[in-house]
Design a protein around this motif. Structure first.
Motif, PDB file in Angstrom:
ATOM      1  N   SER A   1      83.130  37.621 -26.230  1.00 30.09           N
ATOM      2  CA  SER A   1      83.203  38.955 -25.162  1.00 30.09           C
ATOM      3  C   SER A   1      81.764  39.699 -25.657  1.00 30.09           C
ATOM      4  CB  SER A   1      84.252  39.772 -25.239  1.00 30.09           C
ATOM      5  OG  SER A   1      84.568  40.321 -26.382  1.00 30.09           O
ATOM      6  N   PHE A   2      81.551  39.671 -26.900  1.00 35.80           N
ATOM      7  CA  PHE A   2      80.149  40.466 -27.218  1.00 35.80           C
ATOM      8  C   PHE A   2      78.964  39.716 -26.746  1.00 35.80           C
ATOM      9  CE2 PHE A   2      82.803  41.632 -31.114  1.00 35.80           C
ATOM     10  CZ  PHE A   2      83.454  42.927 -30.576  1.00 35.80           C
ATOM     11  N   PRO A   3      77.773  40.463 -26.611  1.00 38.58           N
ATOM     12  CA  PRO A   3      76.654  39.988 -26.187  1.00 38.58           C
ATOM     13  C   PRO A   3      75.861  39.152 -27.102  1.00 38.58           C
ATOM     14  CG  PRO A   3      76.393  42.179 -26.265  1.00 38.58           C
ATOM     15  CD  PRO A   3      77.985  41.988 -26.499  1.00 38.58           C
ATOM     16  N   ARG A   4      74.871  38.481 -26.830  1.00 33.59           N
ATOM     17  CA  ARG A   4      74.169  37.570 -27.644  1.00 33.59           C
ATOM     18  C   ARG A   4      72.737  38.149 -27.459  1.00 33.59           C
ATOM     19  NH1 ARG A   4      73.126  32.977 -30.683  1.00 33.59           N
ATOM     20  NH2 ARG A   4      71.642  31.683 -29.412  1.00 33.59           N
ATOM     21  N   ILE A   5      72.003  38.380 -28.513  1.00 30.70           N
ATOM     22  CA  ILE A   5      70.743  38.952 -28.183  1.00 30.70           C
ATOM     23  C   ILE A   5      69.740  37.849 -28.885  1.00 30.70           C
ATOM     24  CG2 ILE A   5      68.992  40.821 -28.343  1.00 30.70           C
ATOM     25  CD1 ILE A   5      71.298  42.853 -28.609  1.00 30.70           C
ATOM     26  N   GLU A   6      68.968  37.047 -28.007  1.00 30.98           N
ATOM     27  CA  GLU A   6      67.811  36.326 -28.323  1.00 30.98           C
ATOM     28  C   GLU A   6      66.382  37.145 -28.480  1.00 30.98           C
ATOM     29  OE1 GLU A   6      67.838  33.113 -29.273  1.00 30.98           O
ATOM     30  OE2 GLU A   6      69.726  32.362 -28.661  1.00 30.98           O
ATOM     31  N   LEU A   7      65.814  36.996 -29.578  1.00 26.82           N
ATOM     32  CA  LEU A   7      64.407  37.852 -29.931  1.00 26.82           C
ATOM     33  C   LEU A   7      63.515  36.822 -30.195  1.00 26.82           C
ATOM     34  CD1 LEU A   7      64.126  41.441 -30.819  1.00 26.82           C
ATOM     35  CD2 LEU A   7      62.828  39.772 -32.035  1.00 26.82           C
TER      36      LEU A   7
END
Lengths: 360, 148
Positions: B20-26
């Motif tokens: 449920s937590f977001p995933r941050i692609e950088l």
């Protein structure tokens, strides 16, 4: 709104405890101090005790405090209010803000800082200021570097110890002497005096020995042609070593030292570690000119891949010029001259804010 | 990408373990994530897995911090906070930003003192929790220190 968890997980070596609970506990502590200050102050002002202890049957309607007595009495509640209030304001101001947000507000935030803030070289964040290293002109070269010798601090420490300890010994001795003159003999006091005198004499001997050691080998001077230093650049360094004795060897070199300050239980400790040594020059069988000193001039090159000097509240990376000498009849000594190495000039930019705007 | 995602405020939990937590692609402008002092750093990011949950605020920052034996010190070089509806829509779920690096401190891999640079993206949700994603990069080319 979810209730914050009390216990949280660790991530590597980074502290990841609950900031919400931490801030709450901190705020509660300061609020309690404020409450204690208010209650204590009200009790003092209104007067909780309204009878005279010496005469319980009489009611005291007016107490005869002088103005300075009021000030003295209110000192503790005012201090509690000031300390608690300022802490409470700080907790409220930082409540809910991220670590980065708080750091951005103050530009640099120190997590549980143990030492004072370190001034930096303008334009070089994190590089320690070199004002104290450039305020003394040299005789031949531009700057004469200040000495940072641990031996001097040892000498001061031994001197203070010998002075304070022997002051106690004198007080004890006066007491014993007064007893003897009065015709009484306090054997317990005499027995106590004997080890105290032994330690006092030992302290004086150590202090005199350290003084002789530090003065007999003569002073060490180091001058440098420019400062602060830049990696890849060479600098003239002039070494002057005083003393009338023969030196078996004198070494001059560069050292990189890391310093970390940390808490261990309730103690604050500092660890120092030399992580790089760059030998520069070595002289053997050196005999200074009588009445003068040994003089040498060498070129010191800062390695091109050198880390620049860095200093924050709890961590530091420091370069220093180190002179190690071994006199013929005395123990080896080390003298340290700190220097500041700044990073190589910044490269040209490869992108611009306009380019980023176009991406958006 | 070399990032660490974590839930914050009520704990750090790897994002991969809780879906449920977001995933941050950088993505950095330089593929090797290696920069020189004074250079511009361009960053593109994408936040996935929001599942309809609206962020209350987003913070984008570039900072250095110390690691090792000593207590941690931290210095923020670049910081932006978006907390209004209008600005949030511009930077979530994806966005780009840039900043110019200072001349110091350089990344350093010492024995008891280490200096690291990173980008942090921190998403604050209406529920009160926040989620931080950290992406390390290097400034300068100082070789690691080893004991002499």
């Amino acid at each position: 709104m979810r209730f914050p968890r009390f216990f949280t997980k660790k991530r590597g070596h980074r502290r990841t405890d609950s900031h919400a609970w931490g801030s709450f506990a901190e705020g509660l502590f300061y609020a309690l101090l404020v409450a204690a200050g208010v209650v204590f102050g009200l009790l003092l002002v209104t007067g909780a005790v309204t009878y005279a202890p010496a005469d319980p049957d009489s009611v005291v309607l007016q107490r005869g405090y002088e103005w300075w007595m009021w000030l003295l009495t209110l000192l503790i509640p005012v201090a509690l209010l000031a300390f608690g209030g300022s802490g409470l304001v700080r907790v409220v101001r930082t409540w809910g803000k991220s670590q980065e947000h708080r750091a951005a507000a103050s530009r640099t935030v120190i997590l549980d800082g143990l030492a004072g803030p370190a001034p930096a070289v303008p334009g070089h964040p994190g590089v320690p200021s070199c004002d104290n290293l450039e305020n003394s002109p040299g005789i031949v070269l531009r700057y004469r570097l200040p000495l940072e010798s641990p031996e001097n601090w040892t000498l001061v420490g031994l001197g203070l110890f010998a002075l304070l300890w022997n002051a106690v010994v004198v007080v004890l001795a006066v007491g014993v002497g007064a007893d003897l003159v009065g015709g009484t003999t306090d054997w317990f006091l005499i027995g106590l005096l004997v080890p105290f005198v032994a330690v006092g004499v030992g302290g004086v001997v150590l202090f005199v020995r350290a003084t002789v050691l530090s003065t007999s080998v003569g002073p060490t001077h180091v001058e440098i042609s420019d400062h602060p230093l830049v990696p890849g650049m060479s600098y003239d360094v002039r070494l002057g070593q005083g003393g009338a004795h023969l030196f078996r060897s004198i070494d001059l070199g560069l050292e990189l030292e890391e310093t970390a300050t940390f808490r261990q239980g309730t103690d604050t400790r500092t660890q120092r570690l030399v992580v790089r040594r760059v030998p520069v020059s070595r002289w053997q069988r050196v005999q200074p000119v009588p009445g003068g000193s040994f003089e040498a001039r060498v070129a010191v090159t800062i390695p091109t891949d050198a880390m620049h000097s860095f200093s924050s509240e709890n961590n530091a990376v420091q370069w220093r010029i180190v002179v190690r000498a071994l006199p013929d009849r005395w123990p080896e000594f080390t003298r340290v001259f700190p220097v500041v190495v700044v990073p190589v000039k910044a490269v040209a930019t490869t992108a611009s804010p306009e380019a980023v705007e176009s991406l958006e | 990408m070399n990032g660490v995602d974590a839930e914050h405020g009520d704990g750090h939990v790897p994002a991969v373990s809780v879906p449920s937590f977001p995933r941050i692609e950088l993505r950095f402008g330089h593929p090797g994530r290696g920069y020189q002092p004074g250079e511009w750093v361009t960053v593109e990011y994408c936040i996935e897995g929001l599942r309809g949950e609206r962020p209350r605020a987003l913070e984008r920052s570039a900072l250095w911090y110390t690691e090792g034996k000593g207590e941690e010190d931290l210095g923020v070089h670049f910081f932006e906070r978006f907390c209004t509806l209008e600005t949030i829509d511009r930077v979530v779920p994806e966005g780009t930003f840039a900043f110019q690096l200072p001349t110091s401190p350089l990344s350093y891999e010492g024995v008891i003192v280490k200096i690291r640079w990173c980008i942090r993206l921190r998403v604050f949700f209406e529920s009160g929790r926040d989620h931080v994603s950290e992406h390390v990069f290097t400034v300068g080319r100082v070789p690691p220190s080893v004991l002499p």
